[in-house]
Structures are given as C-alpha cells and as structure tokens.
Design a protein around this motif. Structure first.
Motif, short mmCIF file in Angstrom:
data_model
loop_
_atom_site.label_atom_id
_atom_site.label_comp_id
_atom_site.label_asym_id
_atom_site.label_seq_id
_atom_site.Cartn_x
_atom_site.Cartn_y
_atom_site.Cartn_z
N UNK A 279 6.77 -0.83 -4.14
CA UNK A 279 6.23 0.09 -3.14
C UNK A 279 4.84 0.60 -3.56
N UNK A 280 4.68 0.90 -4.85
CA UNK A 280 3.38 1.38 -5.34
C UNK A 280 2.30 0.32 -5.18
N UNK B 168 1.39 0.26 -1.40
CA UNK B 168 0.60 1.43 -1.03
C UNK B 168 -0.80 1.36 -1.65
N UNK B 169 -0.90 0.90 -2.88
CA UNK B 169 -2.21 0.77 -3.51
C UNK B 169 -3.08 -0.22 -2.76
N UNK B 170 -2.49 -1.33 -2.33
CA UNK B 170 -3.24 -2.32 -1.55
C UNK B 170 -3.74 -1.72 -0.24
N UNK B 171 -2.86 -0.99 0.44
CA UNK B 171 -3.25 -0.38 1.71
C UNK B 171 -4.32 0.68 1.53
N UNK C 273 4.50 10.26 -7.83
CA UNK C 273 5.32 10.14 -6.62
C UNK C 273 6.61 9.39 -6.89
N UNK C 274 6.78 8.87 -8.10
CA UNK C 274 8.00 8.17 -8.52
C UNK C 274 8.34 7.00 -7.59
N UNK D 273 -1.10 4.21 -10.90
CA UNK D 273 -0.46 5.06 -11.90
C UNK D 273 0.02 6.37 -11.29
N UNK D 274 -0.77 6.97 -10.42
CA UNK D 274 -0.38 8.23 -9.80
C UNK D 274 0.82 8.05 -8.87
#
Length: 312
Positions: A171-172, A175-178, A165-166, A159-160
């Motif tokens: 992509x979110x 990044x969340x997985x990483x 970070x839009x 969510x953040x």
C-alpha cells in the motif's frame, strides 16, 4: 465536559485516523516544497552563468532535495546515502529496468495502436538539426539533479507512510507512486501557474491550492481507512463535508491526468518509476536506489522522444 464528548455520535466525531493525519501532513509539506522549487527555479534563472551556485540553486537540489532532507530529519527519518549491498544488486537492476522497459514498450506500441508517436502525443519537439550530444548534455544536468530530489522525496514519503501511518509495504508503494505523480504532474505545474498570475491574485490562489491539497490528503486517508474497515462509518461525518468536497474535486482532477489516451501514458510511466523507486528503497534501505531509478528514467524520456521523432 469529557463525558459529554465521549457520548457524541459518530457523525460529530472530529478525530481522524493516522492515515489521514499523515497524508494531510504530507500534502502540506508538498505545497511547501512546491514553493521552494518555484523559488529555486527563480533563483537559478537569476544566477545563471555561475556554475557552482547554479547547481546548488537548481529546483532539484535547493528546491526539493535539501528541504526534503530537512523535513525527514525533523520527522526522525534517517536517509543515510549508503550504497546498496552486493546482495541487493539484482533488486536494484530490476527496479531500474522495469520503468525503462515500460518506456520502450510504450514508445514502440503507441504508433502501432494510435497511429502517432508517443513523443508527438505528449508534445515533445526538437529542431531537425539538433545535435544529440548537445541535447544530451543539457538533459543530463536537469534530469539528474531532479532525480536526486525525486529520489530523496520518494524515500521520505515511503518511510513516513510505513512508520507513521503503519501502511503495509504494498500500500505504501502504491501511495508513494501516486503522490509522486501528483507532485510532478499536477502540483508543480499549478504552482508555476500561480506565479505568473497578477500579484493581487497570487495569495488567494495559493490559499486555494493549499487548502484543497490538504483536504485531498485528509479525504484520501479517510477513504483508505473506510476501505480497510469495509465500512462507511469513517466517512459518515457531516462536519467533514467541506473537506470531502474539496478533496473530491482534487482527486477527480488528479484522476483526469490518466484519462487522456495516449497522453496519459506519460503519467502512468512516471507512476511506475516512482513505485519502482519506492520498492527498491524498501528492499535495499538505500536512498541511492530511488535516486538512480528516477534519474535514469527522467533522462531516458527525452532520449527516447528524440530518437522517436527522428525515426517518425
């Protein structure tokens, strides 16, 4: 004063894009919840034998879920525990099944390709006379409580990244997985290591962990913005050289988690689980989905290792 600042060349610009700001904040938050997790682990050892208190003081609840919920509320993120809608049942089943199927495929394929079981490759061992039901009851408590914490963390991070970070959804999710693997496979272990060091070294080691983690988050955000803009202008800042240096060391250390084959498969599977949980949350807007995904996957890992070692 303001006019002179406006005319500074790019290499002296100290402003950072929103992705770097948010990843830096998340990195700082990760260090904080690492400390609360270690603290809750210490408390659970001290309070062992008191069932209710022991559950509440578990690293997954007191150390991770509750601090993450507090941080989400502070940042204005609503994580209401609503159940998935009937229309979301298919999506929920899909995101639950994907990491489980990948685990089964890895368990079957590893001995065929590498000549050793996946359980042995990652260092899992069990007593030959161990009872499966007894072991299952022990695994269930720890993995489900940890799954609750990881599920809440996944929803908050996603969510953040989306709202602050839009980032696009894809992509979110990545990044969340990483970030999930970074916390599970690297940061927590580093914190437990710091705790066992002599007292005179702990503060210095914690400072290094804090600074390098935040530098890694900021650097990753700058690299991401550079890729989006297809330009190195964002990176051409001599003032950020120390940040880049620390961040690059951390990023290389993180990448090394996946470099060891077949041991690194475990981190790949967890990345898939965190990514599936984030995608499931995005599609259903229910924090229950990532909790279920990560709880079931976390329980399935020792179960598969147990049967694998029994067979091989």
């Amino acid at each position: 004063m303001s006019s002179s600042i406006d005319t500074l060349p790019d290499q002296l610009d100290v402003s950072i894009p929103p992705e770097s700001r948010e990843l830096g904040r998340l990195s700082l938050f990760f260090v904080c919840i690492t400390l609360t997790t270690v603290g809750a682990y210490w408390a659970s050892l001290r309070l062992r034998g008191v069932p209710v208190v022991d559950v509440l003081s578990s690293p997954g609840i007191a150390g991770l879920a509750l601090p993450t919920l507090a941080y989400a509320r502070f940042r204005g993120i609503d994580l209401s525990p609503t159940r998935p809608r009937p229309a979301d049942v298919g999506t929920t089943l899909a995101v639950v099944a994907l990491p489980l199927l990948a685990l089964v495929a890895t368990t079957i394929g590893t001995p065929l390709v590498f000549g050793t079981s996946f359980a042995a490759a990652v260092g899992s061992t069990y007593h030959p006379q161990a009872s499966f039901l007894t072991a299952l009851s022990q695994w269930a408590e720890s993995t489900i409580l940890t799954g609750v914490g990881y599920g809440v963390l996944t929803a908050t991070v996603f969510e953040l990244l989306r709202s602050r970070a839009s980032m696009p959804t894809k992509h979110a999710v990545v990044f969340t997985a990483g970030l999930g693997v970074f916390f599970d496979g690297m940061l927590r272990g580093s914190a437990y290591t710091v705790v066992v060091f002599p007292k005179q070294w702990r503060l210095a080691l914690f400072g290094i962990l804090l600074v390098s983690t935040v530098a890694g988050g900021v650097s990753l955000g700058l690299f991401y913005r550079s890729v989006l803009e297809r330009s190195i202008r964002v990176l051409y800042r001599p003032l950020f050289v120390p940040v880049f240096a620390l961040g690059l060391i951390l990023i290389v250390a993180f990448a090394a988690l996946f470099a060891d084959v077949p041991d690194g498969f475990e981190h790949v599977l967890w990345a898939l689980a965190f990514g599936s949980a984030a995608y499931g949350y995005d599609q259903t807007k229910s924090v229950v989905v990532p909790v279920v995904v990560l709880s079931l996957f976390g329980l399935s890992v020792p179960v598969s290792h147990f049967f694998e070692l029994a067979v091989f």
